[in-house]
Motif scaffolding. Structure first.
Motif, PDB file in Angstrom:
ATOM      1  N   LEU A   6       0.857  -1.175   0.000  1.00 28.87           N
ATOM      2  CA  LEU A   6       0.000   0.000   0.000  1.00 28.87           C
ATOM      3  C   LEU A   6       0.897   1.229   0.000  1.00 28.87           C
ATOM      4  N   THR A   7       0.338   2.368  -0.296  1.00 22.93           N
ATOM      5  CA  THR A   7       1.084   3.618  -0.252  1.00 22.93           C
ATOM      6  C   THR A   7       0.589   4.441   0.922  1.00 22.93           C
ATOM      7  N   CYS A   8       1.516   4.941   1.734  1.00 28.38           N
ATOM      8  CA  CYS A   8       1.165   5.785   2.868  1.00 28.38           C
ATOM      9  C   CYS A   8       0.592   7.090   2.344  1.00 28.38           C
ATOM     10  N   PRO A   9      -0.611   7.486   2.784  1.00 25.53           N
ATOM     11  CA  PRO A   9      -1.204   8.729   2.275  1.00 25.53           C
ATOM     12  C   PRO A   9      -0.460   9.984   2.741  1.00 25.53           C
ATOM     13  N   ALA A  10       0.293   9.896   3.823  1.00 29.75           N
ATOM     14  CA  ALA A  10       0.990  11.071   4.356  1.00 29.75           C
ATOM     15  C   ALA A  10       2.323  11.322   3.660  1.00 29.75           C
ATOM     16  N   CYS A  11       3.118  10.230   3.460  1.00 29.04           N
ATOM     17  CA  CYS A  11       4.475  10.442   2.939  1.00 29.04           C
ATOM     18  C   CYS A  11       4.729   9.783   1.592  1.00 29.04           C
ATOM     19  N   GLY A  12       3.809   8.950   1.114  1.00 25.92           N
ATOM     20  CA  GLY A  12       3.981   8.302  -0.175  1.00 25.92           C
ATOM     21  C   GLY A  12       4.829   7.042  -0.149  1.00 25.92           C
ATOM     22  N   ALA A  13       5.324   6.643   1.019  1.00 26.01           N
ATOM     23  CA  ALA A  13       6.164   5.452   1.115  1.00 26.01           C
ATOM     24  C   ALA A  13       5.331   4.188   0.904  1.00 26.01           C
ATOM     25  N   ARG A  14       6.001   3.159   0.379  1.00 27.65           N
ATOM     26  CA  ARG A  14       5.328   1.862   0.246  1.00 27.65           C
ATOM     27  C   ARG A  14       5.260   1.197   1.618  1.00 27.65           C
ATOM     28  N   VAL A  15       4.087   0.700   1.948  1.00 26.36           N
ATOM     29  CA  VAL A  15       3.854   0.084   3.245  1.00 26.36           C
ATOM     30  C   VAL A  15       3.337  -1.335   2.995  1.00 26.36           C
ATOM     31  N   LYS A  16       3.855  -2.287   3.736  1.00 20.56           N
ATOM     32  CA  LYS A  16       3.379  -3.662   3.598  1.00 20.56           C
ATOM     33  C   LYS A  16       2.037  -3.830   4.289  1.00 20.56           C
ATOM     34  N   GLU A  17       1.188  -4.621   3.668  1.00 22.64           N
ATOM     35  CA  GLU A  17      -0.063  -5.025   4.297  1.00 22.64           C
ATOM     36  C   GLU A  17      -0.071  -6.547   4.304  1.00 22.64           C
ATOM     37  N   TYR A  18      -0.082  -7.125   5.478  1.00 23.22           N
ATOM     38  CA  TYR A  18      -0.102  -8.573   5.587  1.00 23.22           C
ATOM     39  C   TYR A  18      -1.534  -9.059   5.504  1.00 23.22           C
ATOM     40  N   ARG A  19      -1.727 -10.109   4.733  1.00 28.17           N
ATOM     41  CA  ARG A  19      -3.062 -10.684   4.567  1.00 28.17           C
ATOM     42  C   ARG A  19      -3.189 -11.862   5.507  1.00 28.17           C
ATOM     43  N   ASN A  20      -4.124 -11.784   6.405  1.00 26.68           N
ATOM     44  CA  ASN A  20      -4.365 -12.844   7.372  1.00 26.68           C
ATOM     45  C   ASN A  20      -5.793 -13.361   7.225  1.00 26.68           C
ATOM     46  N   PRO A  21      -6.014 -14.625   7.555  1.00 22.60           N
ATOM     47  CA  PRO A  21      -7.385 -15.139   7.556  1.00 22.60           C
ATOM     48  C   PRO A  21      -8.223 -14.407   8.606  1.00 22.60           C
ATOM     49  N   HIS A  22      -9.535 -14.407   8.378  1.00 26.32           N
ATOM     50  CA  HIS A  22     -10.461 -13.775   9.310  1.00 26.32           C
ATOM     51  C   HIS A  22     -11.105 -14.842  10.196  1.00 26.32           C
ATOM     52  N   PRO A  23     -11.138 -14.612  11.519  1.00 32.71           N
ATOM     53  CA  PRO A  23     -11.800 -15.580  12.402  1.00 32.71           C
ATOM     54  C   PRO A  23     -13.320 -15.418  12.368  1.00 32.71           C
ATOM     55  N   THR A  24     -14.000 -16.548  12.271  1.00 32.13           N
ATOM     56  CA  THR A  24     -15.455 -16.570  12.309  1.00 32.13           C
ATOM     57  C   THR A  24     -15.901 -17.661  13.283  1.00 32.13           C
ATOM     58  N   VAL A  25     -17.174 -17.630  13.622  1.00 29.56           N
ATOM     59  CA  VAL A  25     -17.782 -18.690  14.418  1.00 29.56           C
ATOM     60  C   VAL A  25     -19.050 -19.152  13.710  1.00 29.56           C
ATOM     61  N   ASP A  26     -19.366 -20.411  13.868  1.00 30.55           N
ATOM     62  CA  ASP A  26     -20.638 -20.977  13.426  1.00 30.55           C
ATOM     63  C   ASP A  26     -21.192 -21.767  14.599  1.00 30.55           C
ATOM     64  N   ILE A  27     -22.524 -21.772  14.741  1.00 29.60           N
ATOM     65  CA  ILE A  27     -23.152 -22.416  15.882  1.00 29.60           C
ATOM     66  C   ILE A  27     -24.250 -23.362  15.410  1.00 29.60           C
ATOM     67  N   ILE A  28     -24.058 -24.650  15.669  1.00 31.44           N
ATOM     68  CA  ILE A  28     -25.115 -25.630  15.408  1.00 31.44           C
ATOM     69  C   ILE A  28     -26.029 -25.564  16.621  1.00 31.44           C
ATOM     70  N   MET A  29     -27.197 -24.962  16.405  1.00 31.33           N
ATOM     71  CA  MET A  29     -28.122 -24.672  17.501  1.00 31.33           C
ATOM     72  C   MET A  29     -29.200 -25.753  17.557  1.00 31.33           C
ATOM     73  N   GLU A  30     -29.220 -26.480  18.679  1.00 27.52           N
ATOM     74  CA  GLU A  30     -30.144 -27.595  18.840  1.00 27.52           C
ATOM     75  C   GLU A  30     -31.418 -27.163  19.560  1.00 27.52           C
ATOM     76  N   LEU A  31     -32.542 -27.443  18.923  1.00 29.96           N
ATOM     77  CA  LEU A  31     -33.863 -27.340  19.535  1.00 29.96           C
ATOM     78  C   LEU A  31     -34.425 -28.757  19.592  1.00 29.96           C
ATOM     79  N   PRO A  32     -35.439 -29.021  20.409  1.00 31.87           N
ATOM     80  CA  PRO A  32     -35.981 -30.384  20.480  1.00 31.87           C
ATOM     81  C   PRO A  32     -36.406 -30.945  19.116  1.00 31.87           C
ATOM     82  N   GLU A  33     -36.890 -30.080  18.215  1.00 29.67           N
ATOM     83  CA  GLU A  33     -37.367 -30.555  16.906  1.00 29.67           C
ATOM     84  C   GLU A  33     -36.297 -30.597  15.823  1.00 29.67           C
ATOM     85  N   GLY A  34     -35.090 -30.130  16.124  1.00 35.77           N
ATOM     86  CA  GLY A  34     -34.017 -30.186  15.133  1.00 35.77           C
ATOM     87  C   GLY A  34     -33.008 -29.069  15.309  1.00 35.77           C
TER      88      GLY A  34
END
Length: 150
Positions: A6-34
């Motif tokens: 990326l380019t720094c908007p203040a000074c114009g220098a090249r800046v690294k941006e590391y790409r990391n996975p995003h954490p998510t959650v999923d919930i298998i929600m049990e009710l008596p019928e399913g």
């Protein structure tokens, strides 16, 4: 580690941006019928386990409780870890790592947040299409339930 520049908007220098996975959650929600599934309002369309992104500073368990409430109006308890799913191809929108929980749900389910619809289904009679890798997650859930390990 892969990165873009990326380019720094203040000074114009090249800046690294590391790409990391995003954490998510999923919930298998049990009710008596399913188990509760939501019909997605946004792409990818289809049926999904309720869940979403973990907010910065938020614990996984808190994110699961929050997402369950936002998407289904249900309260959850007895949170149990099913597993973590990290295939970079599991979500076409980007690399997301999901921590998947199983929980008991209480209340009357109502579609909310980004859900177009909501349904409660027996684990052996699920709707199609299922989004992301949720067919695999639900197959793992059924196997663990049958083995008595969740």
């Amino acid at each position: 580690m892969a990165h873009d520049h990326l380019t720094c908007p203040a000074c114009g220098a090249r800046v690294k941006e590391y790409r990391n996975p995003h954490p998510t959650v999923d919930i298998i929600m049990e009710l008596p019928e399913g188990i509760v599934l939501i019909e997605r309002r946004n792409e990818p369309y289809g049926w999904a386990i309720p869940g979403g992104y973990v907010d910065y500073g938020e614990m996984l368990e808190a994110a699961a409780t929050r997402e369950a409430k936002e998407e289904t109006a249900l309260d959850i308890s007895d949170l149990r870890l099913l597993g973590c799913y990290s295939d970079p191809k599991r979500d076409t929108r980007g690399h997301n790592i999901s921590t998947v929980y199983v929980a008991r749900a209480q209340g009357t389910p109502q579609a909310g947040d980004d859900a177009a619809g909501l349904g409660v289904f027996p684990p052996e009679a699920l709707p199609e299409p299922l989004c992301f890798d949720h067919a695999q997650i639900l197959a793992d859930y059924r196997a663990r339930k049958a083995a008595g390990t969740i």
